[in-house]
Design a protein around this motif. Structure first.
Motif, PDB file in Angstrom:
ATOM      1  N   PHE A 145       0.285  54.996   6.425  1.00 20.77           N
ATOM      2  CA  PHE A 145       1.473  54.328   6.956  1.00 20.77           C
ATOM      3  C   PHE A 145       1.193  53.995   8.410  1.00 20.77           C
ATOM      4  O   PHE A 145       0.958  54.895   9.221  1.00 20.77           O
ATOM      5  CB  PHE A 145       2.710  55.235   6.843  1.00 20.77           C
ATOM      6  CG  PHE A 145       3.952  54.592   7.378  1.00 20.77           C
ATOM      7  CD1 PHE A 145       4.723  53.775   6.561  1.00 20.77           C
ATOM      8  CD2 PHE A 145       4.326  54.770   8.700  1.00 20.77           C
ATOM      9  CE1 PHE A 145       5.861  53.151   7.061  1.00 20.77           C
ATOM     10  CE2 PHE A 145       5.456  54.145   9.206  1.00 20.77           C
ATOM     11  CZ  PHE A 145       6.228  53.338   8.380  1.00 20.77           C
ATOM     12  N   CYS A 146       1.172  52.699   8.744  1.00 20.17           N
ATOM     13  CA  CYS A 146       0.889  52.299  10.126  1.00 20.17           C
ATOM     14  C   CYS A 146       2.182  52.362  10.944  1.00 20.17           C
ATOM     15  O   CYS A 146       3.109  51.607  10.684  1.00 20.17           O
ATOM     16  CB  CYS A 146       0.311  50.888  10.197  1.00 20.17           C
ATOM     17  SG  CYS A 146       0.022  50.372  11.915  1.00 20.17           S
ATOM     18  N   PRO A 147       2.247  53.277  11.935  1.00 22.80           N
ATOM     19  CA  PRO A 147       3.473  53.378  12.726  1.00 22.80           C
ATOM     20  C   PRO A 147       3.661  52.165  13.642  1.00 22.80           C
ATOM     21  O   PRO A 147       4.762  51.933  14.149  1.00 22.80           O
ATOM     22  CB  PRO A 147       3.277  54.660  13.550  1.00 22.80           C
ATOM     23  CG  PRO A 147       1.851  55.018  13.447  1.00 22.80           C
ATOM     24  CD  PRO A 147       1.239  54.280  12.302  1.00 22.80           C
ATOM     25  N   GLU A 148       2.611  51.381  13.841  1.00 25.88           N
ATOM     26  CA  GLU A 148       2.718  50.214  14.728  1.00 25.88           C
ATOM     27  C   GLU A 148       3.364  49.041  13.996  1.00 25.88           C
ATOM     28  O   GLU A 148       4.350  48.492  14.448  1.00 25.88           O
ATOM     29  CB  GLU A 148       1.327  49.825  15.246  1.00 25.88           C
ATOM     30  CG  GLU A 148       1.323  48.681  16.236  1.00 25.88           C
ATOM     31  CD  GLU A 148       2.036  49.028  17.534  1.00 25.88           C
ATOM     32  OE1 GLU A 148       2.122  50.226  17.874  1.00 25.88           O
ATOM     33  OE2 GLU A 148       2.523  48.088  18.202  1.00 25.88           O
ATOM     34  N   CYS A 149       2.808  48.645  12.851  1.00 25.04           N
ATOM     35  CA  CYS A 149       3.378  47.496  12.155  1.00 25.04           C
ATOM     36  C   CYS A 149       4.306  47.926  11.020  1.00 25.04           C
ATOM     37  O   CYS A 149       4.910  47.088  10.353  1.00 25.04           O
ATOM     38  CB  CYS A 149       2.307  46.497  11.718  1.00 25.04           C
ATOM     39  SG  CYS A 149       1.061  47.128  10.595  1.00 25.04           S
ATOM     40  N   GLY A 150       4.450  49.255  10.831  1.00 26.84           N
ATOM     41  CA  GLY A 150       5.540  49.769  10.012  1.00 26.84           C
ATOM     42  C   GLY A 150       5.452  49.515   8.526  1.00 26.84           C
ATOM     43  O   GLY A 150       6.349  48.903   7.940  1.00 26.84           O
TER      44      GLY A 150
ATOM     45  N   ASP B 298       2.912  50.469   4.575  1.00 28.64           N
ATOM     46  CA  ASP B 298       1.695  50.980   3.950  1.00 28.64           C
ATOM     47  C   ASP B 298       0.585  49.961   4.159  1.00 28.64           C
ATOM     48  O   ASP B 298       0.732  48.794   3.789  1.00 28.64           O
ATOM     49  CB  ASP B 298       1.916  51.200   2.452  1.00 28.64           C
ATOM     50  CG  ASP B 298       2.894  52.329   2.181  1.00 28.64           C
ATOM     51  OD1 ASP B 298       3.295  53.009   3.143  1.00 28.64           O
ATOM     52  OD2 ASP B 298       3.250  52.517   1.003  1.00 28.64           O
ATOM     53  N   ARG B 299      -0.503  50.377   4.766  1.00 24.52           N
ATOM     54  CA  ARG B 299      -1.626  49.469   5.091  1.00 24.52           C
ATOM     55  C   ARG B 299      -2.938  50.122   4.711  1.00 24.52           C
ATOM     56  O   ARG B 299      -3.003  51.333   4.525  1.00 24.52           O
ATOM     57  CB  ARG B 299      -1.679  49.183   6.608  1.00 24.52           C
ATOM     58  CG  ARG B 299      -0.381  48.803   7.251  1.00 24.52           C
ATOM     59  CD  ARG B 299       0.069  47.416   6.819  1.00 24.52           C
ATOM     60  NE  ARG B 299       1.287  47.041   7.511  1.00 24.52           N
ATOM     61  CZ  ARG B 299       2.363  46.549   6.895  1.00 24.52           C
ATOM     62  NH1 ARG B 299       2.380  46.379   5.593  1.00 24.52           N
ATOM     63  NH2 ARG B 299       3.431  46.215   7.598  1.00 24.52           N
ATOM     64  N   CYS B 300      -3.982  49.305   4.686  1.00 23.36           N
ATOM     65  CA  CYS B 300      -5.328  49.857   4.592  1.00 23.36           C
ATOM     66  C   CYS B 300      -5.745  50.306   5.994  1.00 23.36           C
ATOM     67  O   CYS B 300      -5.340  49.698   6.986  1.00 23.36           O
ATOM     68  CB  CYS B 300      -6.312  48.817   4.088  1.00 23.36           C
ATOM     69  SG  CYS B 300      -5.969  48.310   2.400  1.00 23.36           S
TER      70      CYS B 300
ATOM     71  N   ALA C 149      -8.021  52.891  12.359  1.00 22.89           N
ATOM     72  CA  ALA C 149      -7.633  51.527  12.721  1.00 22.89           C
ATOM     73  C   ALA C 149      -6.885  50.885  11.562  1.00 22.89           C
ATOM     74  O   ALA C 149      -7.337  50.933  10.413  1.00 22.89           O
ATOM     75  CB  ALA C 149      -8.864  50.704  13.064  1.00 22.89           C
ATOM     76  N   CYS C 150      -5.729  50.291  11.878  1.00 27.25           N
ATOM     77  CA  CYS C 150      -4.972  49.555  10.866  1.00 27.25           C
ATOM     78  C   CYS C 150      -5.683  48.228  10.607  1.00 27.25           C
ATOM     79  O   CYS C 150      -5.979  47.482  11.537  1.00 27.25           O
ATOM     80  CB  CYS C 150      -3.553  49.300  11.367  1.00 27.25           C
ATOM     81  SG  CYS C 150      -2.592  48.215  10.289  1.00 27.25           S
ATOM     82  N   VAL C 151      -5.973  47.947   9.352  1.00 26.78           N
ATOM     83  CA  VAL C 151      -6.711  46.728   9.018  1.00 26.78           C
ATOM     84  C   VAL C 151      -5.844  45.494   9.282  1.00 26.78           C
ATOM     85  O   VAL C 151      -6.358  44.432   9.617  1.00 26.78           O
ATOM     86  CB  VAL C 151      -7.178  46.795   7.539  1.00 26.78           C
ATOM     87  CG1 VAL C 151      -7.667  45.448   7.053  1.00 26.78           C
ATOM     88  CG2 VAL C 151      -8.278  47.841   7.396  1.00 26.78           C
ATOM     89  N   LEU C 152      -4.506  45.670   9.188  1.00 27.97           N
ATOM     90  CA  LEU C 152      -3.631  44.507   9.377  1.00 27.97           C
ATOM     91  C   LEU C 152      -3.407  44.184  10.856  1.00 27.97           C
ATOM     92  O   LEU C 152      -3.637  43.063  11.281  1.00 27.97           O
ATOM     93  CB  LEU C 152      -2.286  44.749   8.690  1.00 27.97           C
ATOM     94  CG  LEU C 152      -1.390  43.522   8.638  1.00 27.97           C
ATOM     95  CD1 LEU C 152      -1.974  42.475   7.703  1.00 27.97           C
ATOM     96  CD2 LEU C 152       0.019  43.885   8.197  1.00 27.97           C
ATOM     97  N   CYS C 153      -2.958  45.176  11.652  1.00 31.53           N
ATOM     98  CA  CYS C 153      -2.609  44.867  13.047  1.00 31.53           C
ATOM     99  C   CYS C 153      -3.702  45.272  14.022  1.00 31.53           C
ATOM    100  O   CYS C 153      -3.653  44.911  15.187  1.00 31.53           O
ATOM    101  CB  CYS C 153      -1.264  45.501  13.434  1.00 31.53           C
ATOM    102  SG  CYS C 153      -1.321  47.296  13.648  1.00 31.53           S
ATOM    103  N   GLY C 154      -4.707  46.038  13.551  1.00 39.37           N
ATOM    104  CA  GLY C 154      -5.844  46.381  14.408  1.00 39.37           C
ATOM    105  C   GLY C 154      -5.598  47.540  15.347  1.00 39.37           C
ATOM    106  O   GLY C 154      -6.505  47.947  16.066  1.00 39.37           O
TER     107      GLY C 154
HETATM  108 ZN   LIG Z   1      -0.654  48.192  11.570  1.00 40.49          ZN
END
Ligand SMILES: [Zn+2]
Length: 195
Positions: A22-27, A29-31, A59-64
């Protein structure tokens, strides 16, 4: 970090693992990629001194965004939904008296209300042990707000009350449920009285 014509501290990352989080930055479920890095001082594009290891980070693959590895301790939304469903089922099973149709109906109603309708394959049988109740609830508790933890206890209380006032055994089980959820004794008593 200065970014002047190839001068500054550069980190070369390599991927050591990946998965879902769970990416707390872009909120959501992400890779993610788990990264380990080596830092070097670079001047005009020329790598100079090695400055040691960097990371590991996630590292979040979506937002980096780079997060501490502890970000993986938080379950994904999908994982949390599964934990919740398991917790509701375990509490229902712990409070179901064998062969009691009223309690069974109350359990099915309460599961439906909580957003977990029972499908034909979900047979509510088998009483969980004390350890199984703890295992189902304790990992979930830190991720639930107080009302979420309280509604799990109320779910159990409604099933216990379906066949009359709390029995001693039901009180023991509800205390175990409340304690596993980290609810204080005064709150547990208040909720059990309110149910
Ligand atoms: Zn993210």
């Amino acid at each position: 970090m200065p970014r002047v014509a190839g001068t500054g501290i550069r980190t070369a990352w390599r991927v050591t693992d990946d998965g879902d989080f769970f990416c707390p930055e872009c909120g959501g479920d992400r890779c993610y990629q788990r990264l380990a890095g080596r830092r070097r001082l670079t001047v005009l594009g020329v790598p100079l001194l090695p400055l040691g290891a960097a990371g590991p980070v996630v590292a979040c693959v979506l937002c980096g965004t780079h997060h501490p590895v502890a970000a993986l301790d938080h379950p994904t939304t999908t994982g949390l939904a599964l934990l919740l469903r398991d917790a509701y089922r375990t509490v229902a099973l712990a409070l179901l008296a064998p062969g009691d149709p009223a309690a069974r109906a109350a359990a099915e109603d309460s599961l439906r209300e909580a957003g977990f309708p029972q499908t034909p394959g979900d047979v509510l049988v088998g009483a969980p042990s004390e350890a199984e109740v703890r295992e189902a609830l304790e990992p979930l508790a830190p991720h639930l707000a107080v009302p979420g933890r309280e509604s799990l206890l109320l779910h159990g209380a409604r099933i216990a009350l379906a066949d009359g006032p709390y029995t001693e055994a039901e009180r023991v089980t509800l205390t175990l449920v409340g304690m596993s959820l980290g609810l204080a004794a005064a709150d547990r008593e208040r909720l059990l009285a309110a149910a």
